[in-house]
Design an enzyme around this catalytic site. Sequence first.
Site, PDB file in Angstrom:
ATOM      1  N   GLY A 164       0.807  -1.222   0.000  1.00 31.06           N
ATOM      2  CA  GLY A 164       0.000   0.000   0.000  1.00 31.06           C
ATOM      3  C   GLY A 164       0.839   1.272   0.000  1.00 31.06           C
ATOM      4  O   GLY A 164       0.391   2.327   0.440  1.00 31.06           O
ATOM      5  N   ILE A 176      14.182   4.367 -10.045  1.00 32.02           N
ATOM      6  CA  ILE A 176      14.074   4.504 -11.501  1.00 32.02           C
ATOM      7  C   ILE A 176      13.276   5.779 -11.803  1.00 32.02           C
ATOM      8  O   ILE A 176      12.202   5.995 -11.241  1.00 32.02           O
ATOM      9  CB  ILE A 176      13.361   3.262 -12.114  1.00 32.02           C
ATOM     10  CG1 ILE A 176      14.043   1.949 -11.679  1.00 32.02           C
ATOM     11  CG2 ILE A 176      13.271   3.383 -13.638  1.00 32.02           C
ATOM     12  CD1 ILE A 176      15.385   1.660 -12.274  1.00 32.02           C
ATOM     13  N   HIS A 190       4.265   1.601 -14.057  1.00 38.62           N
ATOM     14  CA  HIS A 190       3.996   0.400 -13.272  1.00 38.62           C
ATOM     15  C   HIS A 190       3.144  -0.508 -14.155  1.00 38.62           C
ATOM     16  O   HIS A 190       2.014  -0.161 -14.499  1.00 38.62           O
ATOM     17  CB  HIS A 190       3.242   0.773 -11.985  1.00 38.62           C
ATOM     18  CG  HIS A 190       2.796  -0.430 -11.198  1.00 38.62           C
ATOM     19  ND1 HIS A 190       3.257  -0.714  -9.936  1.00 38.62           N
ATOM     20  CD2 HIS A 190       1.944  -1.434 -11.509  1.00 38.62           C
ATOM     21  CE1 HIS A 190       2.703  -1.834  -9.509  1.00 38.62           C
ATOM     22  NE2 HIS A 190       1.887  -2.293 -10.444  1.00 38.62           N
ATOM     23  N   LYS A 218      -2.410   3.153  -6.278  1.00 34.70           N
ATOM     24  CA  LYS A 218      -3.030   3.206  -7.608  1.00 34.70           C
ATOM     25  C   LYS A 218      -4.386   3.914  -7.582  1.00 34.70           C
ATOM     26  O   LYS A 218      -5.148   3.769  -6.627  1.00 34.70           O
ATOM     27  CB  LYS A 218      -3.231   1.772  -8.110  1.00 34.70           C
ATOM     28  CG  LYS A 218      -1.923   1.018  -8.252  1.00 34.70           C
ATOM     29  CD  LYS A 218      -2.142  -0.488  -8.306  1.00 34.70           C
ATOM     30  CE  LYS A 218      -0.799  -1.216  -8.235  1.00 34.70           C
ATOM     31  NZ  LYS A 218      -0.951  -2.641  -7.947  1.00 34.70           N
ATOM     32  N   GLU A 222       4.518  -7.787 -10.381  1.00 38.14           N
ATOM     33  CA  GLU A 222       4.595  -6.348 -10.640  1.00 38.14           C
ATOM     34  C   GLU A 222       5.975  -5.960 -11.155  1.00 38.14           C
ATOM     35  O   GLU A 222       6.992  -6.386 -10.601  1.00 38.14           O
ATOM     36  CB  GLU A 222       4.298  -5.564  -9.354  1.00 38.14           C
ATOM     37  CG  GLU A 222       2.880  -5.766  -8.857  1.00 38.14           C
ATOM     38  CD  GLU A 222       2.440  -4.741  -7.814  1.00 38.14           C
ATOM     39  OE1 GLU A 222       1.223  -4.550  -7.656  1.00 38.14           O
ATOM     40  OE2 GLU A 222       3.310  -4.134  -7.143  1.00 38.14           O
ATOM     41  N   GLU A 261       7.739  -6.721  -7.199  1.00 37.05           N
ATOM     42  CA  GLU A 261       7.167  -7.589  -6.160  1.00 37.05           C
ATOM     43  C   GLU A 261       6.087  -8.482  -6.740  1.00 37.05           C
ATOM     44  O   GLU A 261       5.634  -8.279  -7.866  1.00 37.05           O
ATOM     45  CB  GLU A 261       6.589  -6.760  -4.998  1.00 37.05           C
ATOM     46  CG  GLU A 261       5.356  -5.963  -5.369  1.00 37.05           C
ATOM     47  CD  GLU A 261       4.541  -5.526  -4.140  1.00 37.05           C
ATOM     48  OE1 GLU A 261       4.681  -6.112  -3.054  1.00 37.05           O
ATOM     49  OE2 GLU A 261       3.741  -4.594  -4.287  1.00 37.05           O
ATOM     50  N   ARG A 294      -2.307 -12.706  -4.046  1.00 37.85           N
ATOM     51  CA  ARG A 294      -3.747 -12.648  -3.768  1.00 37.85           C
ATOM     52  C   ARG A 294      -4.444 -12.033  -4.972  1.00 37.85           C
ATOM     53  O   ARG A 294      -3.777 -11.593  -5.909  1.00 37.85           O
ATOM     54  CB  ARG A 294      -3.976 -11.754  -2.547  1.00 37.85           C
ATOM     55  CG  ARG A 294      -3.331 -10.386  -2.789  1.00 37.85           C
ATOM     56  CD  ARG A 294      -3.643  -9.359  -1.773  1.00 37.85           C
ATOM     57  NE  ARG A 294      -2.752  -8.228  -1.848  1.00 37.85           N
ATOM     58  CZ  ARG A 294      -2.843  -7.222  -2.708  1.00 37.85           C
ATOM     59  NH1 ARG A 294      -3.811  -7.211  -3.616  1.00 37.85           N
ATOM     60  NH2 ARG A 294      -1.985  -6.223  -2.697  1.00 37.85           N
ATOM     61  N   VAL A 354      -7.227  -5.465  -6.223  1.00 33.36           N
ATOM     62  CA  VAL A 354      -8.334  -4.522  -6.394  1.00 33.36           C
ATOM     63  C   VAL A 354      -8.678  -4.398  -7.883  1.00 33.36           C
ATOM     64  O   VAL A 354      -9.846  -4.444  -8.273  1.00 33.36           O
ATOM     65  CB  VAL A 354      -7.930  -3.129  -5.839  1.00 33.36           C
ATOM     66  CG1 VAL A 354      -8.997  -2.089  -6.155  1.00 33.36           C
ATOM     67  CG2 VAL A 354      -7.661  -3.187  -4.351  1.00 33.36           C
TER      68      VAL A 354
HETATM   69  P1  ADP Z   1       3.814  -1.583  -2.320  1.00 31.68           P
HETATM   70  O1  ADP Z   1       3.954  -3.033  -2.040  1.00 31.68           O
HETATM   71  O2  ADP Z   1       3.826  -0.737  -1.091  1.00 31.68           O
HETATM   72  O3  ADP Z   1       2.684  -1.280  -3.260  1.00 31.68           O
HETATM   73  P2  ADP Z   1       5.729  -1.577  -4.535  1.00 31.68           P
HETATM   74  O4  ADP Z   1       7.067  -2.200  -4.384  1.00 31.68           O
HETATM   75  O5  ADP Z   1       4.691  -2.354  -5.284  1.00 31.68           O
HETATM   76  O6  ADP Z   1       5.183  -1.175  -3.087  1.00 31.68           O
HETATM   77  O7  ADP Z   1       5.885  -0.146  -5.215  1.00 31.68           O
HETATM   78  C1  ADP Z   1       4.789   0.749  -5.311  1.00 31.68           C
HETATM   79  C2  ADP Z   1       5.130   1.857  -6.270  1.00 31.68           C
HETATM   80  O8  ADP Z   1       6.293   2.570  -5.847  1.00 31.68           O
HETATM   81  C3  ADP Z   1       5.453   1.394  -7.683  1.00 31.68           C
HETATM   82  O9  ADP Z   1       4.295   1.194  -8.462  1.00 31.68           O
HETATM   83  C4  ADP Z   1       6.270   2.572  -8.195  1.00 31.68           C
HETATM   84  O10 ADP Z   1       5.441   3.654  -8.544  1.00 31.68           O
HETATM   85  C5  ADP Z   1       7.063   2.971  -6.957  1.00 31.68           C
HETATM   86  N1  ADP Z   1       8.380   2.280  -6.940  1.00 31.68           N
HETATM   87  C6  ADP Z   1       8.693   1.134  -6.302  1.00 31.68           C
HETATM   88  N2  ADP Z   1       9.989   0.805  -6.492  1.00 31.68           N
HETATM   89  C7  ADP Z   1      10.522   1.759  -7.277  1.00 31.68           C
HETATM   90  C8  ADP Z   1      11.824   2.004  -7.843  1.00 31.68           C
HETATM   91  N3  ADP Z   1      12.850   1.172  -7.619  1.00 31.68           N
HETATM   92  N4  ADP Z   1      11.979   3.108  -8.627  1.00 31.68           N
HETATM   93  C9  ADP Z   1      10.955   3.969  -8.868  1.00 31.68           C
HETATM   94  N5  ADP Z   1       9.717   3.801  -8.359  1.00 31.68           N
HETATM   95  C10 ADP Z   1       9.487   2.715  -7.577  1.00 31.68           C
END
Ligand code: ADP
Length: 456
Positions: free
Chosen positions: A164, A203, A208, A237, A275, A288, A292, A295
Amino acid sequence: MIQKILIANRGEIALRIVRACRELGIKTLAVYSEADVQSLHVQLADEAICIGGPRSADSYLRADRIISAAEIGDVDAIHPGYGFLSENAKFAEQCESCNIKFIGPKSAVISTMGDKAKAKETVKKAGVPTVPGSDGTVDSEDEAIKIARKIGYPVIIKAVAGGGGRGMRIAHNNVSFAKEFHSARNEAEQVFGNAEVYIEKYIDKPRHIEFQILADNHGKVLHIGERDCSVQRRHQKLIEESPSPFLTSDLRKKMGKAAVKAAAAAGYTNAGTIEYIVDGKGNFYFIEMNTRIQVEHPVTEEMTGIDLIKEQIRIANGDKLSFSQRDIKFDRHAIECRINAEDPARNFIPSPGTIGLYYAPGGHGVRVDSHVYGGYVIPSHYDSMIGKLICYGRDRKTAIERMYRALSEYIIRGVKTTIPLHKAIMSDPVFIEGKATTAYMEEFMNRTPSDLFNSD
Ligand code: ADP
């Protein structure tokens, strides 16, 4: 055969599961907190049991009470939905040891893939690209700074137990790194009860893009296409769509194959999501896996015609997937807007309260997944999402025009919502041209007058 399912969740996803069960001829048992007596999932399930007070910690997170309800209700399976206990390996294990099917992957797989550092290691070994960063977790500040320097700033510090968008911090130099490192650890400890973090290269302005996976217990692993979830606010999101306007068919194939490889390497079964973030040049990196249903799953359902919740139940029942990769048709375009009870004109402050007049849109290519209705009181104890509006059509242009039309019909009085914000995005040239990255929302909010988001 699964004949009765307990739904360990609330809101729209609980209702979504009730609906799938009804179509499959499966009985449902809802559990609910004292704040959710009025909720539609409670009214529409075959049976319902109250499991505690309004706070999640007193109800939806109480594994012991949910298992007791399952035993009293004599169910065969538990569907955890998303959030709450859905990625809790211990809960899945408790279900397994009570001979109740957990509708999701095996508890051991949740343990591995639910830990973001371990998940990265697992898919990296299988040859799937990951974001350059630390090898696993980093505990000491000195060691962390050395790694950050080596990776090169900016870097992102992420909680292994994160979700989240919580427990994540960006650092641009050594000075800000120390501060962000500690605040990421503190937040992770507070929110997830686990302070462990790892470090990744940040990055610049990625997209995403995630792939939906279905895997049965007979060795078949498929991907059901991608979802572009680049429209995010504070890493959460807001809008999702499929297909992604960014992917070429070559890149889609490559990323889909890698997603299947990652899931297979983890021994994954049931529905899950791989993801990625993708840079402007088309380099993609695993970030990641969500173990599950998500949404945004309706986007995939409306793009392909596959009912993901029913597939989850069939897989948990031990059935073989009845189609192969080649049978899946990606021939529509679908978009989802999350309707939150928040005020976008006032920094997205939550807006709980009583819904007055409620009128949901309809017509060709429109789907509304929501548990609310006129007179419904939105409790303040849970997240602010009150529904999802999904529109689909033969191409992206049709889906966007339809979404704008449906948003214009949607009436929710009494509380502030994200509807006016979505309308503004649907008519924004940057979004329409398919150019939104994860940096889009901030830039859009900065250049758009906030009175445009007023729902009065
Ligand atoms: P969560 O599990 O809290 O949702 P995520 O690892 O899925 O966290 O990352 C959520 C969002 O954070 C990604 O969709 C992206 O927008 C940003 N993000 C995560 N890692 C990176 C990265 N290495 N560089 C740039 N943006 C990132």
